[in-house]
Write an enzyme that holds these catalytic residues in place. Structure first.
Site, PDB file in Angstrom:
ATOM      1  N   GLU A 308      26.038   6.959   5.436  1.00  0.00           N
ATOM      2  CA  GLU A 308      25.671   5.684   6.063  1.00  0.00           C
ATOM      3  C   GLU A 308      26.018   5.649   7.550  1.00  0.00           C
ATOM      4  O   GLU A 308      26.599   4.691   8.041  1.00  0.00           O
ATOM      5  CB  GLU A 308      26.340   4.513   5.336  1.00  0.00           C
ATOM      6  CG  GLU A 308      25.928   4.423   3.879  1.00  0.00           C
ATOM      7  CD  GLU A 308      26.447   3.194   3.151  1.00  0.00           C
ATOM      8  OE1 GLU A 308      25.703   2.658   2.337  1.00  0.00           O
ATOM      9  OE2 GLU A 308      27.595   2.787   3.393  1.00  0.00           O
ATOM     10  N   ASP A 382      25.421   3.227  -6.701  1.00  0.00           N
ATOM     11  CA  ASP A 382      26.353   2.414  -5.934  1.00  0.00           C
ATOM     12  C   ASP A 382      26.847   1.184  -6.684  1.00  0.00           C
ATOM     13  O   ASP A 382      26.350   0.084  -6.440  1.00  0.00           O
ATOM     14  CB  ASP A 382      25.682   1.978  -4.618  1.00  0.00           C
ATOM     15  CG  ASP A 382      26.679   1.426  -3.625  1.00  0.00           C
ATOM     16  OD1 ASP A 382      27.891   1.574  -3.874  1.00  0.00           O
ATOM     17  OD2 ASP A 382      26.251   0.863  -2.604  1.00  0.00           O
ATOM     18  N   GLU A 410      30.543  -6.727  -5.402  1.00  0.00           N
ATOM     19  CA  GLU A 410      29.435  -6.666  -4.436  1.00  0.00           C
ATOM     20  C   GLU A 410      28.076  -6.905  -5.088  1.00  0.00           C
ATOM     21  O   GLU A 410      27.261  -7.667  -4.569  1.00  0.00           O
ATOM     22  CB  GLU A 410      29.452  -5.295  -3.740  1.00  0.00           C
ATOM     23  CG  GLU A 410      28.277  -5.090  -2.813  1.00  0.00           C
ATOM     24  CD  GLU A 410      28.272  -3.725  -2.129  1.00  0.00           C
ATOM     25  OE1 GLU A 410      29.249  -2.957  -2.275  1.00  0.00           O
ATOM     26  OE2 GLU A 410      27.283  -3.433  -1.432  1.00  0.00           O
TER      27      GLU A 410
HETATM   28  O1  GCW Z   1      28.597  -0.164  -1.711  1.00  0.00           O
HETATM   29  C1  GCW Z   1      28.135   0.224  -0.461  1.00  0.00           C
HETATM   30  C2  GCW Z   1      28.335  -0.957   0.411  1.00  0.00           C
HETATM   31  C3  GCW Z   1      28.813  -0.649   1.785  1.00  0.00           C
HETATM   32  C4  GCW Z   1      29.979   0.334   1.676  1.00  0.00           C
HETATM   33  C5  GCW Z   1      29.460   1.604   1.042  1.00  0.00           C
HETATM   34  C6  GCW Z   1      30.564   2.635   0.813  1.00  0.00           C
HETATM   35  C7  GCW Z   1      31.977   0.427   2.986  1.00  0.00           C
HETATM   36  O2  GCW Z   1      27.152  -1.700   0.447  1.00  0.00           O
HETATM   37  O3  GCW Z   1      29.208  -1.853   2.392  1.00  0.00           O
HETATM   38  O4  GCW Z   1      30.599   0.584   2.921  1.00  0.00           O
HETATM   39  O5  GCW Z   1      28.883   1.346  -0.193  1.00  0.00           O
HETATM   40  O6  GCW Z   1      31.051   2.686  -0.307  1.00  0.00           O
HETATM   41  O7  GCW Z   1      30.912   3.357   1.714  1.00  0.00           O
END
Ligand code: GCW
Length: 714
Positions: A308, A382, A410
């Site tokens: 990311e 995720d 989340e």
């Molecule tokens: O779950 C996703 C989230 C991001 C997060 C990323 C990660 C901290 O949307 O906000 O960043 O994964 O785990 O690195």
């Protein structure tokens, strides 16, 4: 005069009320008075206590025994400092007490390890005693919390013989807290760490936070976001961190930091962060030495690299192993470790994001230093409401893999949903990887027993913030609690943990325990049903991930919903079988075959692994479309039921907490309806089939739901 008296009376009354009302601040450490019959029974069994040792940790144990027992037993229970009396509790290391040192306990304690404890009823000089002992002071404190938990939950204190030691070594919270006080994916206010006021001003919350963690066996914490700010490693911030580390230390809580891989460039003035350049190595060595000079019992680093947009070794054509090993070498002389995350992304959109982590890491198996743990999320995408276990578990035998669970919700309704996550955690831990034949569960991979790894870990992305009740939704506390209990022992069941938490937090009333237990155990499945049933995933609102967004189609493909559900006139679901992306091929043969074959693939993962026609005949006899309708409607009904069950507890639960949860549930009902109606109307465009008559037709149009203003639901 009269008004003054009235004001005074009002003041006295209101302070009294606020003292009595439960606002959730005490978490599961309320120490409420037990029932009268239990008070009588316990008062016979516990006449006083003796603590052995002088450390701050032992002083904490002493205070907990004093306050906890006096409060729960409804009578002052004092420390005895001279002669042992009948029915005394002794808490201390064996070495610290003459009575204990000469007993037979020495042998029994051999299996307790560094942090384990023994709670035992025994006779000494003809007196009945209860001993809480361990090989270390922190073990004694863990045993003390366990003992107090037993009293609060009404366990009989006869013939005690409990030996318990953690199955996992690093039991760690990951805070995604930023230096400006905000929290990435935080739904309970601002960061607990007041960086502006540190190191000068200390808040009571810091010790209370450490205490809460110690009470459930959590021994480590990463203070800052994995999307790390390099400022964290500057002397200014390290001094602030040192203050927290000192406060946490007597509670056995070690501090770790997330670091940005490009720190040598960002704050070190170097032109590169290439892990194979000697000057970069040197920089990290010096930096680590500096960290340890300021924070002597520092734990190590957590790293998000090449994911990311975060920098990493691949920016220089190097591997994850090159990057992790460089940091590991710098930390090794001080006993520190590296937790290197496997949540990685390619800059190019892949054919299937689910395959990336294993593709990048598996070939590095055996190349990591001994003080490196690879931190793997429970599933390959995720933190979805339901994901199959991550294929990396079981696929890298030479590397210790640690688990990363997300405690903050989340993708699970954030602080609106009552969603008890233990069933989700357990589902993953109990999955069989078949790495070494049947019974090679994920739990065995991460507790090190499958491949004999000594360094083991479990991380939980924290759901805490500075809201008065710590977690936003009162029931969010149960997820923090559960994470600690499971990291200590992944074998405890969801029901057991729920029951403990209810008794410690809400009430021991049988009706409350039974009703709330049921609510909790059904809650995760409700959420899966009204959000992402049958293996659907990542169809939440764009970037904030709250509420439905199956229509999200703009931006990077693997951040859209349509990439994941692939609905079209032929059907719905992501084909990950050999006819599609073949992500199933990343699992061991038995698992791969099980998931790849439509006949054996469980309903829960159907659309995760297959693109299935709308009229596909399900095991239930229904078509896929009917089955989807059923799940979405069951989810909504489940939330409604949860609320009506909760209402039956009025008067049995603290009024403030009762109202708080009721209000959250009202929002959750709206949220669930929004989800159901949006998804059914959206997918109906492709299925072209009617909503079966037995289900309610959505009252509004798809357009209405797509534009729905949901701010009041959050
Ligand atoms: O779950 C996703 C989230 C991001 C997060 C990323 C990660 C901290 O949307 O906000 O960043 O994964 O785990 O690195």
């Amino acid at each position: 005069m009269k008004t003054r008296i009235l004001i005074l009376i009002f003041f006295l009354l209101s302070t009294r009320l606020s003292v009595n009302a439960m606002d959730g601040y005490n978490l599961w450490l309320n120490y409420t008075k037990v029932s009268e019959s239990l008070q009588k029974e316990y008062q016979k069994k516990i006449t006083g206590f003796m603590v052995c040792g002088e450390s701050q940790t032992i002083k904490i144990a002493e205070k907990e025994l004093q306050n906890g027992l006096s409060s729960m037993l409804g009578t002052p229970i004092h420390r005895i400092s001279d002669q042992l009396k009948e029915n005394t509790i002794i808490a201390g290391k064996l070495q610290s007490s003459e009575e204990l040192r000469n007993s037979t306990l020495i042998n029994e304690l051999k299996n307790a390890g560094e942090e384990g404890y023994l709670i035992k009823s025994l006779k000494y000089n003809n007196k009945d005693l209860i001993v809480i002992t361990a090989n270390s002071d922190i073990g004694v404190l863990y045993g003390t919390y366990q003992f107090l938990r037993m009293v609060q939950t009404g366990v009989e204190l006869n013939h005690l013989d409990i030996l318990s030691s953690p199955k996992i070594k690093v039991r760690i919270l990951n805070h995604w807290d930023n230096l400006n006080g905000s929290i990435e994916r935080g739904y309970a206010g601002q960061s607990l760490w007041n960086w502006n006021d540190l190191p000068g001003k200390i808040e009571q919350r810091y010790a209370d936070y450490a205490r809460a963690n110690a009470s459930i066996g959590i021994n480590s914490t990463v203070l800052n976001n994995v999307n790390a700010n390099p400022q964290m490693l500057t002397p200014e911030y390290l001094k602030k961190v040192a203050v927290l580390a000192n406060i946490f230390k007597p509670y056995g809580l070690k501090v770790y930091l997330s670091v940005k891989f490009s720190s040598p460039v960002n704050i070190g003035g170097l032109g590169t962060a290439d892990p194979l350049v000697p000057a970069v190595h040197e920089w990290w060595k010096k930096k680590v030495a500096e960290v340890y000079s300021i924070i002597p019992d520092f734990g190590g680093f957590l790293v998000k690299a090449n994911s990311e947009g975060q920098p990493g070794p691949q920016n220089y054509g190097r591997t994850h192993a090159d990057g992790a090993n460089m940091l590991a070498d710098a930390l090794q002389p001080f006993g520190g470790i590296v937790m290197w995350r496997a949540f990685v992304y390619d800059n190019n959109v892949p054919d299937d994001r689910a395959k990336q982590a294993l593709n990048e890491f598996q070939l590095l198996d055996g190349q990591f230093r001994e003080n490196v743990l690879i931190q793997v999320k429970n599933g390959a995408i995720d933190f979805q409401p339901r994901e199959p276990f991550h294929p990396m578990f079981g696929a890298m035998p030479k590397t210790p893999l640690m688990m990363e669970f997300q405690i903050t919700q989340e993708y699970l309704g954030q602080s609106t949903d009552l969603c008890y996550l233990t069933p989700l955690f357990k589902e993953c831990l109990e999955s069989d990887t078949y790495a070494k034949g049947k019974g090679s569960t994920v739990a065995k991979v991460i507790d090190g027993t499958l491949e004999n790894h000594r360094l083991t870990g479990m991380a939980g992305v924290a759901n805490t913030g500075n809201d008065r009740n710590w977690t936003g939704h009162l029931f969010g506390q149960a997820n923090w609690y559960s994470f600690g209990r499971l990291a200590w022992n992944p074998g405890i069941s969801s029901g057991e943990i729920a029951e403990e938490w209810i008794k410690l937090t809400l009430s021991s009333d049988q009706v409350v325990v039974k009703t709330v237990r049921e609510i909790m155990l059904n809650s995760r499945e409700n959420s899966v049903n009204y959000m992402t049933p049958l293996g659907l995933h990542h169809i939440m609102g764009n970037s904030h991930h709250f509420g439905p967004g199956p229509w999200v189609s703009r931006g990077r493909a693997d951040w859209t919903a349509i990439y994941y559900h692939k609905a079209d006139s032929a059907g719905i679901g992501f084909d990950r079988s050999p006819t599609g992306s073949n992500a199933t091929g990343q699992y061991s043969k038995q698992v791969a075959d099980h998931f790849a074959d439509l006949k054996s693939c469980p309903d829960e993962y159907l659309l995760w692994f297959h693109h299935v026609p709308w009229n596909f005949k399900m095991r239930s006899g229904k078509t896929l479309w009917e089955e989807m309708n059923q799940h979405y409607s069951d989810g909504v009904a489940g939330v409604g039921k949860m609320k009506s069950e909760w209402q039956t507890l009025k008067g049995k639960i603290d009024p403030e907490e009762f109202e708080h949860v009721t209000m959250k549930m009202e929002k959750q009902i709206k949220l669930a309806n929004w989800w159901r109606n949006s998804c059914l109307l959206y997918f109906q465009q492709f299925s072209k089939m009617p909503i079966p008559a037995k289900f309610e037709t959505p009252s509004e149009s798809l357009d209405y739901y797509m534009k729905y203003d949901f701010k009041d639901l959050k």
